[in-house]
Design a protein around this motif. Structure first.
Motif, PDB file in Angstrom:
ATOM      1  N   MET B   1       0.856  -1.182   0.000  1.00  0.00           N
ATOM      2  CA  MET B   1       0.000   0.000   0.000  1.00  0.00           C
ATOM      3  C   MET B   1       0.896   1.237   0.000  1.00  0.00           C
ATOM      4  N   THR B   2       0.328   2.367   0.160  1.00  0.00           N
ATOM      5  CA  THR B   2       0.969   3.662  -0.028  1.00  0.00           C
ATOM      6  C   THR B   2       0.041   4.689   0.578  1.00  0.00           C
ATOM      7  N   TYR B   3       0.563   5.857   0.891  1.00  0.00           N
ATOM      8  CA  TYR B   3      -0.333   6.974   1.193  1.00  0.00           C
ATOM      9  C   TYR B   3       0.290   8.247   0.647  1.00  0.00           C
ATOM     10  N   CYS B   4      -0.428   8.926  -0.229  1.00  0.00           N
ATOM     11  CA  CYS B   4       0.019  10.200  -0.806  1.00  0.00           C
ATOM     12  C   CYS B   4      -1.144  11.192  -0.755  1.00  0.00           C
ATOM     13  N   VAL B   5      -0.827  12.442  -0.467  1.00  0.00           N
ATOM     14  CA  VAL B   5      -1.843  13.502  -0.471  1.00  0.00           C
ATOM     15  C   VAL B   5      -1.302  14.703  -1.234  1.00  0.00           C
ATOM     16  N   GLY B   6      -2.148  15.290  -2.070  1.00  0.00           N
ATOM     17  CA  GLY B   6      -1.855  16.572  -2.725  1.00  0.00           C
ATOM     18  C   GLY B   6      -2.893  17.577  -2.277  1.00  0.00           C
ATOM     19  N   ALA B  50       0.801   5.564  -6.643  1.00  0.00           N
ATOM     20  CA  ALA B  50       0.371   4.483  -5.748  1.00  0.00           C
ATOM     21  C   ALA B  50      -0.012   3.289  -6.599  1.00  0.00           C
ATOM     22  N   GLY B  51       0.302   2.106  -6.138  1.00  0.00           N
ATOM     23  CA  GLY B  51      -0.087   0.906  -6.874  1.00  0.00           C
ATOM     24  C   GLY B  51       1.115   0.048  -7.196  1.00  0.00           C
ATOM     25  N   ASN B  52       0.964  -0.774  -8.195  1.00  0.00           N
ATOM     26  CA  ASN B  52       2.017  -1.712  -8.598  1.00  0.00           C
ATOM     27  C   ASN B  52       3.334  -0.985  -8.901  1.00  0.00           C
ATOM     28  N   LEU B  53       4.407  -1.401  -8.231  1.00  0.00           N
ATOM     29  CA  LEU B  53       5.676  -0.671  -8.344  1.00  0.00           C
ATOM     30  C   LEU B  53       6.283  -0.778  -9.741  1.00  0.00           C
ATOM     31  N   ALA B  54       6.132  -1.925 -10.391  1.00  0.00           N
ATOM     32  CA  ALA B  54       6.661  -2.063 -11.752  1.00  0.00           C
ATOM     33  C   ALA B  54       5.937  -1.086 -12.685  1.00  0.00           C
ATOM     34  N   THR B  55       4.630  -0.956 -12.495  1.00  0.00           N
ATOM     35  CA  THR B  55       3.853  -0.022 -13.308  1.00  0.00           C
ATOM     36  C   THR B  55       4.279   1.421 -13.063  1.00  0.00           C
ATOM     37  N   THR B  56       4.396   1.805 -11.795  1.00  0.00           N
ATOM     38  CA  THR B  56       4.678   3.216 -11.519  1.00  0.00           C
ATOM     39  C   THR B  56       6.115   3.572 -11.906  1.00  0.00           C
ATOM     40  N   GLN B  57       7.048   2.623 -11.726  1.00  0.00           N
ATOM     41  CA  GLN B  57       8.426   2.908 -12.159  1.00  0.00           C
ATOM     42  C   GLN B  57       8.505   3.010 -13.680  1.00  0.00           C
ATOM     43  N   ALA B  58       7.757   2.144 -14.368  1.00  0.00           N
ATOM     44  CA  ALA B  58       7.749   2.217 -15.835  1.00  0.00           C
ATOM     45  C   ALA B  58       7.159   3.550 -16.284  1.00  0.00           C
ATOM     46  N   LEU B  59       6.077   3.962 -15.621  1.00  0.00           N
ATOM     47  CA  LEU B  59       5.452   5.245 -15.965  1.00  0.00           C
ATOM     48  C   LEU B  59       6.457   6.393 -15.863  1.00  0.00           C
ATOM     49  N   ILE B  60       7.149   6.456 -14.736  1.00  0.00           N
ATOM     50  CA  ILE B  60       8.094   7.558 -14.528  1.00  0.00           C
ATOM     51  C   ILE B  60       9.250   7.458 -15.527  1.00  0.00           C
ATOM     52  N   SER B  61       9.715   6.253 -15.774  1.00  0.00           N
ATOM     53  CA  SER B  61      10.826   6.068 -16.732  1.00  0.00           C
ATOM     54  C   SER B  61      10.414   6.531 -18.127  1.00  0.00           C
ATOM     55  N   ILE B  62       9.187   6.210 -18.534  1.00  0.00           N
ATOM     56  CA  ILE B  62       8.725   6.635 -19.858  1.00  0.00           C
ATOM     57  C   ILE B  62       8.573   8.153 -19.889  1.00  0.00           C
ATOM     58  N   LEU B  63       8.010   8.717 -18.832  1.00  0.00           N
ATOM     59  CA  LEU B  63       7.855  10.181 -18.783  1.00  0.00           C
ATOM     60  C   LEU B  63       9.214  10.869 -18.901  1.00  0.00           C
ATOM     61  N   GLU B  64      10.244  10.218 -18.332  1.00  0.00           N
ATOM     62  CA  GLU B  64      11.591  10.803 -18.378  1.00  0.00           C
ATOM     63  C   GLU B  64      12.359  10.381 -19.623  1.00  0.00           C
ATOM     64  N   GLU B  65      11.706   9.610 -20.489  1.00  0.00           N
ATOM     65  CA  GLU B  65      12.315   9.147 -21.744  1.00  0.00           C
ATOM     66  C   GLU B  65      13.609   8.401 -21.518  1.00  0.00           C
ATOM     67  N   ARG B  66      13.584   7.486 -20.560  1.00  0.00           N
ATOM     68  CA  ARG B  66      14.800   6.753 -20.238  1.00  0.00           C
ATOM     69  C   ARG B  66      15.130   5.670 -21.248  1.00  0.00           C
ATOM     70  N   SER B  67      14.318   5.552 -22.311  1.00  0.00           N
ATOM     71  CA  SER B  67      14.684   4.626 -23.384  1.00  0.00           C
ATOM     72  C   SER B  67      15.699   5.281 -24.329  1.00  0.00           C
TER      73      SER B  67
END
Lengths: 244, 244
Positions: B1-6, B50-67
């Motif tokens: 789980m996780t807890y984040c607030v904005g 928040a959620g599946n760590l593989a998903t969220t890390q992939a999301l951030i990596s794609i946003l940062e164009e790490r390919s």
């Protein structure tokens, strides 16, 4: 959903339950989830239920032996020698009802689930509380875990954890529970007033009053209104954060 | 789980996230869930996941164009003209990652799910916050719903609902968030310190500090310790219940 709490205090037991039942947000109603029996001088037992309404109503009906005509009913829970045996009997009955719902190819077993808090005192024993699971097994209250919640337990838990005190009076316990219920009601539409309450004084072996708190109850209103101010005030008096 | 607030405040935005990640209670670790980018004078964007760590890390990596190799990266979120477009892009990317995880006969689609809070300000627009769902669609913060939570949202919500004030200072907002996080951390083992924080001052178009609060942080300790007393005190000052 539902919200019920059973508190173990040094002076006895306090039970509180909401009364909202719903199947979707467009189909909700009021139903009692708290049931009490006593044999004055010998025992007092209170049960609160959360989960599938057909399951919980069947459970209570079976416990009350409503398959027999009124004059022939001799409910087992009024004859069992200890609260432990009562919890075992409630658990076995609950399990049976849930399994019955799942027979004959009906596959929605999980939808038939329900949980129960059962508490009280029988002559010769101490007051106690049990949390009975849909599987029929159960846990008993301890000094380390002196209360049980069923239903929507999360919103109202932090205040219970912080402010519960085994020596508190029934009046203070009701105040605490009302804050816990108000936090839950403000956050989850499936928990709603009126609230049912039951007090059991240790070694009284008889039911105390079972007041019902309706939406226009002035005490509930004052708690609900003042708690927001009290929280903001409490927050204001905490030390301030200093940005580095 | 996780807890984040904005939190959306009149003076800007405040973000707070925990750092615990776990696969079962016997496999937990610390991972960052808050990511920020800025182009000083033009934009500042913060994302919490928040959620599946593989998903969220992939999301951030794609946003940062790490390919791409570092010198060839030109992240789209640093070029899109509005925060609305950023939310659309984050949502589309998130949906794609989750769908990719479910392809090729993998049936655990729900396990790949993740939710995201994205907030910030781009020159020409106002500061804002979006809550992006695993399906890729999203909702925006409004005056009526001025904050978003993801992860284990329930324990920490009542205090936010009661004590949030759009005019509050960043310092008071951190105090409020620390209480909300402390209530959650005390109740759910899958939410844990350290906590990451990010401030964004309206019209600053640059990232402010991103302090990290560790378990031995004296301010967090004082909030955690004093909040219990403050709550009990607040409860004591509410009117007493009178049994009839």
């Amino acid at each position: 959903m539902t919200y019920c709490v059973g508190l173990y205090l040094n002076r006895g037991l306090v039970f509180m339950s909401d009364t909202r039942t719903n199947a979707g947000v467009d189909n909700f109603s009021t139903t009692k989830k708290m049931f009490s029996w006593d044999v004055p001088g010998d025992r007092a037992i209170t049960i609160m239920t959360a989960g599938n309404l057909a399951t919980t109503q069947a459970l209570i009906s079976i416990l009350e032996e409503r398959s027999k005509i009124p004059t022939e009913r001799k409910p087992t829970i009024l004859e069992l020698p200890t609260m432990f045996e009562v919890a075992r009997f409630v658990g076995a009955t609950l399990k049976q009802v849930i399994q019955g719902g799942g027979e004959d190819g009906q596959s929605a077993t999980s939808a038939f689930k329900a949980s129960v808090i059962v508490g009280g005192q029988i002559k010769g024993g101490m007051p106690t509380l049990f949390l009975v699971y849909p599987e029929g097994n159960f846990i008993e209250v301890t000094e380390d875990a002196p209360f049980f919640q069923i239903g929507e337990t999360k919103y109202g838990k932090p205040i219970l954890v912080r402010a519960y005190d085994p020596d508190m009076s029934f009046e203070d316990a009701i105040k605490l529970l009302m804050v816990s219920f108000d936090s839950t009601i403000k956050a989850n539409l499936s928990v709603g007033l009126p609230l049912d309450m039951q007090f059991y004084g240790k070694d009284s072996f008889a039911l105390d009053t079972q007041p019902r708190v309706t939406i226009d109850d002035p005490y509930y209103q004052s708690i609900s209104t003042n708690w927001g101010d009290a929280l903001r005030n409490a927050l204001m008096h905490l030390p301030s954060y200093q940005r580095k």
